[in-house]
Design an enzyme around this catalytic site. Structure first.
Site, mmCIF file in Angstrom:
data_model
loop_
_atom_site.group_PDB
_atom_site.id
_atom_site.type_symbol
_atom_site.label_atom_id
_atom_site.label_comp_id
_atom_site.label_asym_id
_atom_site.label_seq_id
_atom_site.Cartn_x
_atom_site.Cartn_y
_atom_site.Cartn_z
ATOM 1 N N LYS A 1 8.313 -55.903 5.129
ATOM 2 C CA LYS A 1 7.643 -54.935 4.268
ATOM 3 C C LYS A 1 8.701 -54.161 3.502
ATOM 4 C CE LYS A 1 6.518 -50.759 4.398
ATOM 5 N NZ LYS A 1 6.653 -50.494 2.939
ATOM 6 N N SER A 38 13.550 -43.241 6.281
ATOM 7 C CA SER A 38 13.639 -41.840 6.691
ATOM 8 C C SER A 38 13.659 -41.696 8.211
ATOM 9 C CB SER A 38 12.467 -41.039 6.117
ATOM 10 O OG SER A 38 11.286 -41.281 6.857
ATOM 11 N N THR A 39 14.306 -40.640 8.665
ATOM 12 C CA THR A 39 14.359 -40.338 10.095
ATOM 13 C C THR A 39 12.956 -40.109 10.647
ATOM 14 O OG1 THR A 39 16.564 -39.364 9.860
ATOM 15 C CG2 THR A 39 15.281 -38.714 11.796
ATOM 16 N N VAL A 57 10.046 -41.309 9.686
ATOM 17 C CA VAL A 57 9.286 -42.550 9.828
ATOM 18 C C VAL A 57 9.809 -43.364 11.010
ATOM 19 C CG1 VAL A 57 8.754 -44.767 8.744
ATOM 20 C CG2 VAL A 57 8.594 -42.652 7.415
ATOM 21 N N GLU A 97 18.692 -47.446 10.553
ATOM 22 C CA GLU A 97 19.615 -46.548 9.841
ATOM 23 C C GLU A 97 18.739 -45.628 9.018
ATOM 24 O OE1 GLU A 97 21.190 -44.883 6.722
ATOM 25 O OE2 GLU A 97 21.399 -46.960 6.046
ATOM 26 N N CYS A 114 22.265 -43.384 0.993
ATOM 27 C CA CYS A 114 22.221 -42.729 2.313
ATOM 28 C C CYS A 114 23.542 -42.026 2.607
ATOM 29 C CB CYS A 114 21.948 -43.764 3.402
ATOM 30 S SG CYS A 114 20.465 -44.738 3.149
#
Length: 539
Positions: free
Chosen positions: A207, A261-262, A264, A288, A322
């Site tokens: 995805k 994202s952290t 999620v 990551e 990032c």
């Protein structure tokens, strides 16, 4: 590749008058002239759902690059079935046969596919030609070639076999399928996350980010052009909640390869925990996530080197890496010398359509990001804790453009020093030169993240002090360089704390997560009596 292993792909310059520049510009015009319909790819077949979304150019959001079909729960179930069905055959392939497909993909991308993948990335992610070249061409090629070499090294690592015994390790793929969830910001990451598990014999449900279906679809087509069999990688863009809900409840989920994202990733981890007793095996979780990346300068650092590190580290690709620097710590003596130069350089940066090669920056990815980043800038404009020294303007009338913005604060805990912004906004905290050691502790303790960071200094003792105090503050630590631009095979990438599992993309460490070793012992002369010598009677 040389006989001694792979070497990094050479970065093309696209200088004025070069053939590469001319041919890429022609490709950009060709891509821009049409709108593409993008289906799902499940089991090697096109699947159209009728539920569609537009993919636009961030720097010209009225220009629709493609209309993509979105997966629903039924299509996700089909993709899982295709992956588990393909697993039986793909996992039994000889490694060299699997490797040949991805090496061919690298060769195609380094030649005939280079312009289409680079051009798609430029238009879909609003990347300049240089940023696309180092990402969607060079880094993707490097991932494909170096991962094959890393896999060979792993497979060659076998246990000792004493006389009469043959010992070996069978590096099996995981039992089940891998769920690859990829981000918008790097086409190479989007290609690496599904292809690494596949190289090791796994099958994948992929995805991608909804904003970048166009460029990611080019990679799916590249893999298939290189000979990837049906069902090995299944391309299912769709609503994240819908796709993940089906995937995370499936008993055959064997692993998650994630960049995003952290919040999620932590949510996915919780969901896996809730379903842990229902899985066939314990899923491997590799992620990551976010970063609040820093540059800390010592008084001995070179002024021009610091300015350059801030500019390139903070504003390349609109600060959407990032690893992009977003908090800067400068000694007061240096600040008085470089302030005007830094402000003038930022104000001189050109922002606009990436088809104009004179622009240093394009647009941020979408309206959601535009509003979030603009909100931080507006808040800084109306607080006593911060002052905007450069930039600070935004305009989304044509594209999602935000000027590179420099903020200075006297409060090291101000929001733009602590919270992830993911845009072209960088904040400077000026500290007394004598407080060097104290500011290192401040850098370490300010953020929950630990992805990248840089120390700028010519004093060796200061470098050693920073390296020691900040040992856990960054998974990728740079000395006298910007904290961005990790190269496959040179600087394996990943961070700890809230920045992820630190499984180091671009190294053997990541590949080890996608195998489940089986120890095999063959005894050539098996024992024929249960008794041991110590059991014999005394004479």
């Amino acid at each position: 590749m040389s006989s001694n292993g792979p070497s990094n792909e050479v970065v093309r310059s696209y200088a004025p008058g070069s053939l590469e520049r001319h041919s890429l510009k022609r490709t950009l015009a060709e891509i821009s002239a049409v709108s593409t319909e993008i289906p799902l790819r499940i089991g090697g077949r096109d699947v159209r759902t009728g539920t569609t979304a537009n993919v636009v150019m961030p720097h010209n959001h009225r220009h629709v690059l493609a209309t993509c079909h979105m997966a629903g729960a039924g299509e996700v179930a089909q993709a899982i079935h295709a992956a588990t069905d393909a697993h039986r055959d793909w996992s039994s392939w000889k490694f060299e046969d699997r490797a040949a497909i991805f090496l061919r993909a690298a060769d195609l991308l380094s030649s005939s596919w280079r312009n289409i993948v680079n051009g798609s990335t430029m238009l879909n992610q609003s990347k300049t030609v240089h940023q696309a070249e180092i990402d969607s061409a060079c880094e993707m090629i490097d991932f494909l070639r170096f991962n094959v070499e890393f896999a060979r090294q792993i497979l060659a690592d076998q246990p000792i076999s004493p006389e009469g015994v043959s010992n070996s390790l069978d590096y099996r793929p995981l039992e089940g399928f891998v769920y690859a969830v990829t981000p918008f910001n790097f086409t190479s990451i989007a290609g690496n996350l599904p292809s690494v598990p596949a190289l090791m014999g796994n099958t994948v449900v992929w995805k991608c980010a909804g904003t970048t279906v166009f460029s990611n679809y080019q990679l799916m087509k590249l893999f298939e052009a290189a000979g990837l069999p049906p069902g090995v990688i299944n391309f299912v863009p769709g609503n994240a909640a819908i796709v993940s809900d089906v995937v995370l409840r499936h008993r055959d989920l064997a692993g998650i390869h994630f960049t995003g994202s952290t919040e999620v990733f932590q949510g996915m981890w919780r969901r896996v925990g809730e379903h842990i007793s229902s899985y066939r095996s314990y899923p491997r979780l590799v992620g990551e996530t976010g970063g609040k990346d820093f540059i800390v300068a010592h008084a001995s650092a070179d002024d021009d080197a610091v300015v350059t590190a801030i500019i390139r580290g903070s504003f390349e690709f609109q600060g959407q890496k990032c690893s992009a620097a977003s908090r800067i710590y400068l000694p007061d003596t240096m600040w008085t010398r470089i302030r005007e130069q830094l402000v003038a350089t930022i104000n001189d940066i050109k922002v606009g359509d990436i088809a104009d090669f004179s622009n240093f920056m394009g647009a941020v990815i979408d309206v959601k990001s535009f509003r979030k980043i603009s909100g931080y800038v507006e808040a800084a404009r109306h607080t006593g804790d911060a002052t905007i020294l450069a930039g600070g303007t935004a305009d989304d009338s044509v594209g999602y453009f935000i000027r590179p913005t420099l903020i200075v604060t006297k409060n090291p805990a101000y929001s733009t020093m602590c919270e992830e912004i993911f845009g072209p906004v960088v904040t400077v905290f000026v500290y007394p030169e004598k407080d060097w050691k104290a500011v290192l502790d401040l850098v370490d303790q300010t953020s929950p993240y630990a992805l990248t960071g840089a120390v700028m200094a010519n004093d060796r003792r200061a470098i050693d002090e920073a390296s020691a105090v900040l040992r856990y503050a960054a998974g990728n630590f740079y000395i006298n360089d910007k904290p961005t631009g990790a190269v496959v095979g040179q600087q394996p990438f990943g961070g700890g704390r809230a920045s992820g599992t630190n499984d180091k993309a671009g190294s053997r460490l990541n590949l080890l997560r996608w195998i489940s070793a089986r120890t095999i012992k063959e005894t050539r002369k098996p024992a024929r009596n249960y008794r041991y010598p110590f059991m014999e009677p005394e004479e």
